[in-house]
Every structure is written in structure tokens, then in C-alpha cells.
Design a protein around this motif. Structure first.
Motif, PDB file in Angstrom:
ATOM      1  N   CYS A   1     -11.980 -10.939  -7.689  1.00 23.52           N
ATOM      2  CA  CYS A   1     -11.315 -10.438  -8.884  1.00 23.52           C
ATOM      3  C   CYS A   1     -10.591  -9.131  -8.581  1.00 23.52           C
ATOM      4  CB  CYS A   1     -12.331 -10.227 -10.002  1.00 23.52           C
ATOM      5  SG  CYS A   1     -13.511  -8.899  -9.690  1.00 23.52           S
ATOM      6  N   PRO A   2      -9.626  -8.743  -9.417  1.00 24.06           N
ATOM      7  CA  PRO A   2      -8.953  -7.454  -9.212  1.00 24.06           C
ATOM      8  C   PRO A   2      -9.908  -6.287  -9.450  1.00 24.06           C
ATOM      9  CG  PRO A   2      -8.201  -8.507 -11.246  1.00 24.06           C
ATOM     10  CD  PRO A   2      -9.038  -9.508 -10.529  1.00 24.06           C
ATOM     11  N   VAL A   3      -9.729  -5.241  -8.644  1.00 23.05           N
ATOM     12  CA  VAL A   3     -10.550  -4.034  -8.755  1.00 23.05           C
ATOM     13  C   VAL A   3      -9.617  -2.844  -8.922  1.00 23.05           C
ATOM     14  CG1 VAL A   3     -12.246  -2.546  -7.627  1.00 23.05           C
ATOM     15  CG2 VAL A   3     -12.373  -5.037  -7.320  1.00 23.05           C
ATOM     16  N   TRP A   4      -9.832  -2.084  -9.996  1.00 22.74           N
ATOM     17  CA  TRP A   4      -9.077  -0.864 -10.262  1.00 22.74           C
ATOM     18  C   TRP A   4      -9.954   0.316  -9.866  1.00 22.74           C
ATOM     19  CZ3 TRP A   4      -9.900   3.391 -13.336  1.00 22.74           C
ATOM     20  CH2 TRP A   4      -8.796   4.220 -13.576  1.00 22.74           C
ATOM     21  N   VAL A   5      -9.407   1.235  -9.063  1.00 21.00           N
ATOM     22  CA  VAL A   5     -10.191   2.337  -8.511  1.00 21.00           C
ATOM     23  C   VAL A   5      -9.581   3.665  -8.958  1.00 21.00           C
ATOM     24  CG1 VAL A   5     -11.112   3.394  -6.409  1.00 21.00           C
ATOM     25  CG2 VAL A   5     -10.711   0.913  -6.484  1.00 21.00           C
ATOM     26  N   GLY A   6     -10.298   4.396  -9.817  1.00 23.07           N
ATOM     27  CA  GLY A   6      -9.884   5.725 -10.232  1.00 23.07           C
ATOM     28  C   GLY A   6     -10.710   6.768  -9.502  1.00 23.07           C
ATOM     29  N   HIS A   7     -10.061   7.801  -8.995  1.00 26.84           N
ATOM     30  CA  HIS A   7     -10.769   8.798  -8.191  1.00 26.84           C
ATOM     31  C   HIS A   7     -10.070  10.144  -8.313  1.00 26.84           C
ATOM     32  CE1 HIS A   7      -7.627   8.664  -5.005  1.00 26.84           C
ATOM     33  NE2 HIS A   7      -7.492   7.422  -5.429  1.00 26.84           N
ATOM     34  N   ALA A   8     -10.799  11.210  -7.962  1.00 28.31           N
ATOM     35  CA  ALA A   8     -10.234  12.557  -7.940  1.00 28.31           C
ATOM     36  C   ALA A   8     -10.402  13.129  -6.545  1.00 28.31           C
ATOM     37  CB  ALA A   8     -10.949  13.451  -8.957  1.00 28.31           C
ATOM     38  N   PRO A   9      -9.474  13.976  -6.080  1.00 32.82           N
ATOM     39  CA  PRO A   9      -9.521  14.445  -4.695  1.00 32.82           C
ATOM     40  C   PRO A   9     -10.738  15.289  -4.363  1.00 32.82           C
ATOM     41  CG  PRO A   9      -7.852  15.642  -5.953  1.00 32.82           C
ATOM     42  CD  PRO A   9      -8.306  14.500  -6.809  1.00 32.82           C
ATOM     43  N   ASP A  10     -11.343  15.932  -5.373  1.00 35.33           N
ATOM     44  CA  ASP A  10     -12.494  16.796  -5.099  1.00 35.33           C
ATOM     45  C   ASP A  10     -13.807  16.237  -5.626  1.00 35.33           C
ATOM     46  OD1 ASP A  10     -11.700  17.067  -7.716  1.00 35.33           O
ATOM     47  OD2 ASP A  10     -12.113  19.214  -7.837  1.00 35.33           O
ATOM     48  N   ASP A  11     -13.831  14.961  -5.959  1.00 35.70           N
ATOM     49  CA  ASP A  11     -15.067  14.325  -6.403  1.00 35.70           C
ATOM     50  C   ASP A  11     -15.966  14.131  -5.188  1.00 35.70           C
ATOM     51  OD1 ASP A  11     -17.110  12.715  -7.305  1.00 35.70           O
ATOM     52  OD2 ASP A  11     -15.814  11.265  -8.305  1.00 35.70           O
ATOM     53  N   PRO A  12     -17.148  14.753  -5.134  1.00 40.29           N
ATOM     54  CA  PRO A  12     -17.981  14.667  -3.931  1.00 40.29           C
ATOM     55  C   PRO A  12     -18.599  13.297  -3.703  1.00 40.29           C
ATOM     56  CG  PRO A  12     -19.166  15.815  -5.671  1.00 40.29           C
ATOM     57  CD  PRO A  12     -17.761  15.613  -6.164  1.00 40.29           C
ATOM     58  N   LEU A  13     -18.573  12.426  -4.718  1.00 41.16           N
ATOM     59  CA  LEU A  13     -19.183  11.106  -4.558  1.00 41.16           C
ATOM     60  C   LEU A  13     -18.211  10.082  -3.975  1.00 41.16           C
ATOM     61  CD1 LEU A  13     -21.313  10.717  -7.816  1.00 41.16           C
ATOM     62  CD2 LEU A  13     -21.897  11.820  -5.649  1.00 41.16           C
ATOM     63  N   THR A  14     -16.909  10.321  -4.112  1.00 37.52           N
ATOM     64  CA  THR A  14     -15.912   9.368  -3.619  1.00 37.52           C
ATOM     65  C   THR A  14     -15.209   9.965  -2.411  1.00 37.52           C
ATOM     66  OG1 THR A  14     -15.559   8.576  -5.876  1.00 37.52           O
ATOM     67  CG2 THR A  14     -13.909   7.978  -4.245  1.00 37.52           C
ATOM     68  N   THR A  15     -15.480   9.424  -1.243  1.00 39.17           N
ATOM     69  CA  THR A  15     -14.912   9.972  -0.014  1.00 39.17           C
ATOM     70  C   THR A  15     -13.637   9.234   0.386  1.00 39.17           C
ATOM     71  OG1 THR A  15     -16.129   8.462   1.440  1.00 39.17           O
ATOM     72  CG2 THR A  15     -17.259  10.493   0.768  1.00 39.17           C
ATOM     73  N   PRO A  16     -12.765   9.874   1.157  1.00 40.18           N
ATOM     74  CA  PRO A  16     -11.581   9.169   1.670  1.00 40.18           C
ATOM     75  C   PRO A  16     -11.950   7.931   2.480  1.00 40.18           C
ATOM     76  CG  PRO A  16     -11.350  11.545   1.994  1.00 40.18           C
ATOM     77  CD  PRO A  16     -12.761  11.311   1.533  1.00 40.18           C
TER      78      PRO A  16
END
Length: 240
Positions: free
Chosen positions: A178-193
Motif C-alpha cells: 500500500c502507499p506510505v506517506w512519511v512526514g518528518h522534521a529535520p531535528d526530530d531525534p526519532l527519525t534519522t536520515p
């Protein structure tokens, strides 16, 4: 439209029922399941829930199991919530929204549950946070405290033990159709590059949106809600 079977935020204690709020239930209305995490998906999402109901969805907001169970159980908990609303919503095209830790069971469930028609992530860790204990223990104190509260850990030192087996592997992500939409912020410590790169490489259908810096927490507020409502609406239209 009047809401039915509605539970208002906030709920003071977490009991055995993970459902915190539900509204707009009806057998012809597609189900939207929101799984809250440690930093997002709580009472601040009330306007989002009302907007989704007004948009024609049956909406259920739930929290993570506490204490946090095994990796397989977190995915099963999402499928059980869908099972529980068979008959009170159209579960054959369920959209699952996962805030931070809530995104992990949303993705894992989508790999095996074909009733999930789309996944919408906000600040969700996928792999690296769960694989590196030092990264967990090096998070800002407020984030560690929130993770302890959300997972039922006895303290920050127990987080690597509780979260260490939750990393999603590429072969699991490859199974998500299924399609996955990913929202993130550059300084969010839980979501890494590294996690974002892993999702881009493995997901069959994906869309990424970078929000403005948040000061080290999960993105939230009106901009996030508008994006989520739009993403759920477009996923529903594409499935018709």
C-alpha cells in the motif's frame, strides 16, 4: 453528522482497552485508525479526528500497548483493532496513521494485513533507533521521559531492552504494497536520515514531506493535520 460511540480526550488512565476515542462509526464509512506514540497522537489530535469524521471516515484513536510487547505483538495489535471494528466500519480499506512509536506497528501490520489501504507516518522511527542502544540513551531527557511513560519502562536504562527488537528489516518493508506517506522534521531525534533512506529504497509506493524544524520533537499542529487529512483523502480516492 452526529458522532456515535464517541470517547472524548483525555482519558486519565490507560486500561486494557487501547481505544481512546472513536467517532463517525458506520458500516459504509472507511476506517481510519490512529496509533499514538510517545511524543504525538494524543489529545492535541482532537481537531484532526473531528476533521477526518467530517470527511466521511469512521475514526478510532488508540494508544500503544503498555508495557510494550514483542515486535510481532505490536503488529498484531493493529490488526486486532481492525478486527474489532468489522461491522461498525468499512475495514477493507483502512488507513492507519502512526505517530512516532505508533508508526512501527502501523508499518509492520501493513506488511501482512491487506485490509490496510494506506499508512501515514509522522516522526516514526523505523530501524536505527531500535538497533543502537547508545542512541536511545543519548536522546534529550524530555524525550527519554516520554518514551518511558509510553512504553511502561521502569526507567530510561530499560528502553534498549524494550525497544531493541523492534527494528524493521528491509525484507519486511518490501512486503508493504500500500502507499506510505512519511512526514518528518529535520531535528526530530526519532527519525534519522538513515531511516528515511531505508524507506525510500524499500517501499513500493511512498511520498515524503519535510516539515519545519520542531525543536527536537515529533511534528504536530495544523500543518501536520492538513497533510494527514489530504493524504488519507487521496489514498481513498486512488483505491476506488
Amino acid at each position: 453528522m452526529a458522532l456515535r460511540d464517541t470517547r472524548r480526550w483525555p482519558v486519565p488512565e490507560r486500561g486494557p482497552d487501547p481505544v481512546r476515542w472513536s467517532g463517525g462509526l458506520g458500516p459504509s464509512r472507511p476506517l481510519v485508525l490512529l496509533v499514538g506514540g510517545a511524543l504525538g497522537g494524543g489529545p492535541e489530535c482532537a481537531p484532526l479526528l473531528d476533521r477526518l469524521v467530517a470527511d466521511g471516515h469512521a475514526v478510532v484513536a488508540a494508544h500503544l500497548p503498555r508495557p510494550l510487547p514483542c515486535a510481532e505483538c505490536t503488529a498484531a495489535s493493529v490488526s486486532r483493532l481492525i478486527d474489532a471494528h468489522t461491522g461498525s466500519a468499512d475495514t477493507g480499506r483502512t488507513a492507519v496513521i502512526g505517530f512516532d512509536l505508533g508508526g512501527r506497528p502501523a508499518l509492520a501490520a501493513a506488511a501482512g494485513d491487506r485490509r490496510i489501504g494506506s499508512v501515514h507516518l509522522v516522526g516514526a522511527p523505523v530501524s536505527r533507533l531500535f538497533e543502537e542502544p547508545d542512541r536511545l540513551l543519548g536522546l534529550p531527557p524530555a524525550t527519554v521521559d516520554a518514551l518511558v511513560e509510553a512504553t511502561g519502562a521502569a526507567g530510561g536504562e530499560q528502553l534498549p531492552y524494550l525497544l531493541g527488537g523492534l527494528a524493521l528489516r528491509p525484507e519486511q518493508l518490501y512486503e508493504i504494497r500500500c502507499p506510505v506517506w512519511v512526514g518528518h522534521a529535520p531535528d526530530d531525534p526519532l527519525t534519522t536520515p538513515q531511516d528515511l533512506a531505508l524507506l525510500k529504497l524499500t517501499l513500493e509506493q511512498s511520498e515524503f514531506h519535510a516539515f519545519e524544524a520542531t525543536g527536537g520533537t515529533t511534528p504536530s499542529g495544523g500543518a501536520v493535520h492538513r497533510r494527514l487529512v489530504d493524504g488519507v483523502r487521496r489514498a481513498r480516492a486512488a483505491a476506488r
